[in-house]
Each structure stands twice: as structure tokens, then as C-alpha cells.
Motif scaffolding. Structure first.
Motif, PDB file in Angstrom:
ATOM      1  N   SER A  92       0.750  -1.169  -0.081  1.00  0.00           N
ATOM      2  CA  SER A  92       0.149  -0.033  -0.046  1.00  0.00           C
ATOM      3  C   SER A  92       0.722   1.399  -0.028  1.00  0.00           C
ATOM      4  O   SER A  92       0.446   2.348  -0.588  1.00  0.00           O
ATOM      5  CB  SER A  92      -1.090  -0.177   1.320  1.00  0.00           C
ATOM      6  OG  SER A  92      -0.381  -0.105   2.379  1.00  0.00           O
ATOM      7  N   SER A 120      -0.799  -7.009  -0.813  1.00  0.00           N
ATOM      8  CA  SER A 120      -2.236  -6.275  -1.005  1.00  0.00           C
ATOM      9  C   SER A 120      -3.155  -7.114  -1.380  1.00  0.00           C
ATOM     10  O   SER A 120      -2.887  -7.931  -2.471  1.00  0.00           O
ATOM     11  CB  SER A 120      -2.069  -5.141  -1.656  1.00  0.00           C
ATOM     12  OG  SER A 120      -1.274  -4.016  -1.122  1.00  0.00           O
ATOM     13  N   TRP A 122      -6.905  -6.363  -2.862  1.00  0.00           N
ATOM     14  CA  TRP A 122      -8.141  -5.608  -3.121  1.00  0.00           C
ATOM     15  C   TRP A 122      -9.559  -6.044  -3.205  1.00  0.00           C
ATOM     16  O   TRP A 122     -10.588  -5.363  -3.531  1.00  0.00           O
ATOM     17  CB  TRP A 122      -7.897  -4.935  -4.231  1.00  0.00           C
ATOM     18  CG  TRP A 122      -6.713  -4.043  -4.367  1.00  0.00           C
ATOM     19  CD1 TRP A 122      -6.126  -3.527  -3.720  1.00  0.00           C
ATOM     20  CD2 TRP A 122      -6.753  -3.056  -5.496  1.00  0.00           C
ATOM     21  NE1 TRP A 122      -5.168  -2.568  -3.822  1.00  0.00           N
ATOM     22  CE2 TRP A 122      -5.340  -2.139  -5.135  1.00  0.00           C
ATOM     23  CE3 TRP A 122      -7.026  -2.768  -6.785  1.00  0.00           C
ATOM     24  CZ2 TRP A 122      -4.793  -1.139  -5.868  1.00  0.00           C
ATOM     25  CZ3 TRP A 122      -6.526  -2.153  -7.768  1.00  0.00           C
ATOM     26  CH2 TRP A 122      -5.408  -1.030  -7.192  1.00  0.00           C
ATOM     27  N   ALA A 129      -9.936   1.379  -4.450  1.00  0.00           N
ATOM     28  CA  ALA A 129      -8.472   1.338  -4.874  1.00  0.00           C
ATOM     29  C   ALA A 129      -8.296   1.646  -6.478  1.00  0.00           C
ATOM     30  O   ALA A 129      -7.052   2.554  -6.643  1.00  0.00           O
ATOM     31  CB  ALA A 129      -7.858   0.148  -4.731  1.00  0.00           C
TER      32      ALA A 129
END
Length: 250
Positions: A92, A120, A122, A129
Motif C-alpha cells: 500500500s 495487498s 483488493w 483502490a
């Protein structure tokens, strides 16, 4: 060119008045403190550019008289080959940096990819994002005075990516997956003959064996970019920059 490009979806004809408001107007009027009489370069983000002059300035809004509008070849003609970067999601703290760097280097389209080894995830926040990436691409395009804002696609799964690779290959594109196991070199690919180049950048942990096998089977070339291992957040920018030197993009 003015020091910064500002983006407006619909640029009116010369002689008409354009209104710059919203985030762009706020940045111009409040952050940059642009005042009446100053020149501004406008772009619709799709290649149209216009020279204008500020005729009224308010706190979050500028009114501009359009002086000339064109598709200036030296500035607005899309570079060839077109470059799409498939970027595995970085951590991030480096995610938007990756988008900024590849945009400044000249990427034409960006595809976020949820690879197997991505730190990460999502899954629960993909829309938010992706919007952050689109904002980062727009801001970087403004900084580098680009009349084209890179398109940022929705989040891709590996299945989506493989379909993208097969489609790109069927259209004559070069698809290069950057990986240290590559036996051929990035600079040796026949870029001059390709209408499009798709660059695939893995996550911090690298592409796993199943991804490498699947990408190769779909038609991607597994290639070595250079003598050192780069961070996922910088590899795309380095590759796009190398393409600029290896082709007529620069």
C-alpha cells in the motif's frame, strides 16, 4: 506550454469561455494561485489541447477564454507502440507511487492485477483502490504535461489477465512478463514491428511457477529486463523508459 496542463472533459471552440471547476479548478485557483491574465493549457485527456487565458478567477473556479484548440502532433499524437502495463498490486505504501512513475515514463494503459503473491488484497475495496490509481495517473499526467491520461482498468484476476494476453497476442502485440528467470533479454524483443506492447510486472514476492507457466502458455515472453532485480513499484517505469529508447516513442 504553460507550466501545468489542466484537464477539462469538453473543451469549447476558440473564442468561447471554458469553466475550470471541481478538483481541477481548486488546484488551479487555490493551490497554484493562478490569476486573471495568466495563460493556461487545457487538455481533455484524450489528445485535444487548447491554449487559453484566464478572464475570471474565484476561490475554486477559473473562467478561461479559449484562444486556440488543436490536436498538436508534437504533443498529442499517441506514441507507438502503445504500452499497457499490467501491474501486480504493490504494498500500500508504494502502490500509487508505481502508478505515478509509469505514467510519467509514458504508459498508455494500466491494469491492476491481483497476483498470487501480492501482499495487498483488493477483494473488498477494488472500486475505491482503482479510483485512487486513476487519480494518481491523472495527477502524474498533469505533472508531466501529458495530453493523454492513461486508462486505468478495473482489477484483473489471473484468469482475466490470461484472456488479455491471448487477445493481445492475436492482435499482434508483444507481451513481456518481466522476471529474473527469463532466458531472453527484454531489449532483444522485436518491438519495432509491434502495434502494442503489454508489460507484466509481478508483485514483491515475484511471479509464482504456475503464473509463469500459464502466461507462457498464453503467449507471453518471459524476459529479463536488466542485470538487477527491481522493486515492483519501479520496474514498470524502467521498462517503459527502455522502450522509449528502443523504439520511436521518444
Amino acid at each position: 506550454m504553460a507550466a501545468t496542463v489542466f484537464y477539462l472533459d469538453d473543451i469549447p471552440a476558440p473564442g468561447a469561455t471554458a469553466v475550470l471547476d471541481g478538483p481541477e479548478g481548486r488546484h488551479a485557483a487555490t493551490v497554484r494561485r493562478i490569476r486573471v491574465g495568466e495563460p493556461i493549457t487545457l487538455s481533455d485527456g484524450h489528445g485535444v489541447v487548447a491554449e487559453s487565458e484566464v478572464v475570471a478567477a474565484q476561490k475554486y473556479r477559473l473562467e478561461l477564454k479559449v484562444l486556440a484548440r488543436s490536436l498538436a502532433r508534437s504533443l498529442a499524437a499517441p506514441a507507438t507502440p502503445q504500452v499497457t502495463v499490467v501491474q501486480a498490486l504493490p504494498k500500500s505504501d508504494r502502490s500509487e507511487l508505481a502508478v505515478e512513475l509509469m505514467t510519467e515514463a509514458g504508459a498508455d494503459a494500466i491494469v491492476p492485477w491481483q497476483a498470487a503473491r501480492c501482499i495487498s488484497n483488493w477483494e473488498a475495496k477494488a472500486h475505491k483502490a482503482v479510483e485512487k490509481w486513476r487519480t494518481a495517473a491523472k495527477q502524474a499526467a498533469r505533472q508531466s504535461r501529458r495530453p493523454y491520461i492513461p486508462d486505468v482498468a478495473d482489477l484483473h484476476t489471473t484468469r482475466d489477465l490470461l484472456e488479455l494476453v491471448r487477445t493481445a497476442k492475436s492482435n499482434g502485440a508483444i507481451v513481456a512478463a518481466l522476471h529474473e528467470s527469463g532466458e531472453s533479454r527484454f531489449k532483444d524483443l522485436p518491438f519495432a514491428d509491434a502495434p502494442e506492447v503489454v508489460l507484466i510486472v509481478g508483485p514483491e514476492g515475484g511471479l509464482d511457477d504456475s503464473e509463469l507457466s500459464a502466461l507462457s502458455a498464453a503467449g507471453a515472453d518471459i524476459v529479463l529486463l536488466g542485470p538487477t532485480v527491481l522493486r515492483t513499484s519501479t520496474a514498470a517505469a524502467v521498462a517503459v523508459g527502455a522502450l522509449g529508447a528502443l523504439t520511436t516513442r521518444w
